[in-house]
Design a protein around this motif. Structure first.
Motif, mmCIF file in Angstrom:
data_model
loop_
_atom_site.group_PDB
_atom_site.id
_atom_site.type_symbol
_atom_site.label_atom_id
_atom_site.label_comp_id
_atom_site.label_asym_id
_atom_site.label_seq_id
_atom_site.Cartn_x
_atom_site.Cartn_y
_atom_site.Cartn_z
ATOM 1 N N ALA A 60 0.827 -1.208 0.000
ATOM 2 C CA ALA A 60 0.000 0.000 0.000
ATOM 3 C C ALA A 60 0.860 1.257 0.000
ATOM 4 C CB ALA A 60 -0.940 -0.004 1.206
ATOM 5 N N THR A 119 1.436 4.330 -3.110
ATOM 6 C CA THR A 119 1.224 5.779 -2.950
ATOM 7 C C THR A 119 2.535 6.568 -2.955
ATOM 8 O OG1 THR A 119 1.367 5.800 -0.527
ATOM 9 C CG2 THR A 119 -0.802 5.345 -1.504
ATOM 10 N N SER A 130 -3.545 3.757 4.506
ATOM 11 C CA SER A 130 -4.865 3.553 5.089
ATOM 12 C C SER A 130 -4.913 2.153 5.697
ATOM 13 C CB SER A 130 -5.944 3.685 4.007
ATOM 14 O OG SER A 130 -7.138 3.058 4.420
ATOM 15 N N ASN A 159 -7.495 0.593 6.711
ATOM 16 C CA ASN A 159 -8.607 -0.145 6.092
ATOM 17 C C ASN A 159 -8.180 -0.791 4.778
ATOM 18 O OD1 ASN A 159 -10.430 0.359 8.149
ATOM 19 N ND2 ASN A 159 -11.184 2.241 7.203
ATOM 20 N N GLU A 160 -7.398 -0.043 3.978
ATOM 21 C CA GLU A 160 -6.890 -0.590 2.718
ATOM 22 C C GLU A 160 -5.968 -1.775 2.975
ATOM 23 O OE1 GLU A 160 -4.760 1.663 -0.395
ATOM 24 O OE2 GLU A 160 -6.269 3.213 -0.012
ATOM 25 N N VAL A 161 -5.105 -1.620 3.970
ATOM 26 C CA VAL A 161 -4.165 -2.683 4.322
ATOM 27 C C VAL A 161 -4.927 -3.940 4.711
ATOM 28 C CG1 VAL A 161 -2.448 -3.414 6.036
ATOM 29 C CG2 VAL A 161 -2.292 -1.147 4.994
ATOM 30 N N ARG A 173 -8.030 -4.762 3.996
ATOM 31 C CA ARG A 173 -8.751 -5.295 2.840
ATOM 32 C C ARG A 173 -7.788 -6.126 1.973
ATOM 33 N NH1 ARG A 173 -11.630 -1.203 2.173
ATOM 34 N NH2 ARG A 173 -10.201 0.067 0.975
ATOM 35 N N SER A 174 -6.585 -5.589 1.744
ATOM 36 C CA SER A 174 -5.594 -6.291 0.935
ATOM 37 C C SER A 174 -5.128 -7.582 1.621
ATOM 38 C CB SER A 174 -4.393 -5.372 0.687
ATOM 39 O OG SER A 174 -3.376 -6.051 0.019
#
Length: 198
Positions: free
Chosen positions: A17, A21, A27, A29-31, A33-34
């Motif tokens: 992530a 960027t 984020s 949340n992104e981490v 989710r991944s």
């Protein structure tokens, strides 16, 4: 899945992530989710995003320190010094490792609470390996002028400067050429002769 596997998945996802960027933001949340994990899993392993960032930095710095420790074990001490400098500067020549360096020195990681302490810990590990090389060289007469503790600091600073130039793309020579020049300079200062370069 055990906690160690979950931790590894979160750290790996955090690196991906951050790399995506350019190291400007992360984020959680992104981490998650991944990584395919829940918020509950995150807070079972980390107290905060900063703790995750520091864990990522520590994992990478420990890998580099281990690589440098292996290089520093070379014999004789003059060859160990060259091997050490080469190991450090060759990181910049490998595109994948170079990308990791850029992520590990990114704004997002540098802003993490505790980053300066973690960075100092890494520098102390690097300098400790240099002290060990210089002590060996002083003991066997290879480095007759060595003052291991203070000289290691100066040599580490020179390596860091060369490393930064390589990362920035402003270095006047390749990583290998720079390693040979820097090592030759250090060996002359220590009263030694440069090892044969193969």
């Amino acid at each position: 899945m055990d906690q160690s596997s979950e931790r590894d998945r979160i750290i790996d996802a955090a690196y991906r992530a951050l790399a995506a960027t350019g190291g400007t933001s992360l984020s959680v949340n992104e981490v998650l989710r991944s990584a395919g994990l829940s918020t509950r899993a995150f807070y079972r392993l980390f107290d905060s995003k900063d703790e995750l960032l520091l864990a990522l930095f520590r994992q990478d710095s420990d890998r580099v320190a281990a690589r440098l420790r292996r290089a520093a074990a070379a014999e004789p001490p003059a060859a160990a010094l060259l091997s050490f400098v080469q190991a450090m500067l060759r990181i910049t020549a490998d595109p994948r490792r170079r990308q990791r360096v850029l992520v590990m020195s990114s704004e997002e990681i540098a802003r993490a609470k505790g980053y300066l302490t973690e960075r100092q810990r890494y520098h102390a590990l690097v300098q400790g390996e240099l002290v060990h090389i210089l002590e060996r060289g002083r003991a066997d007469g290879t480095f007759p002028l060595a003052q291991p503790t203070s000289d290691a600091g100066w040599i580490r600073a020179a390596i860091q400067h060369a490393f930064d130039e390589q990362i920035a793309g402003t270095a006047p020579a390749t990583p290998n050429e720079t390693a040979e020049l820097l090592t030759g300079f250090a060996l002359r200062a220590l009263g030694a002769q440069a090892p044969a370069i193969s």
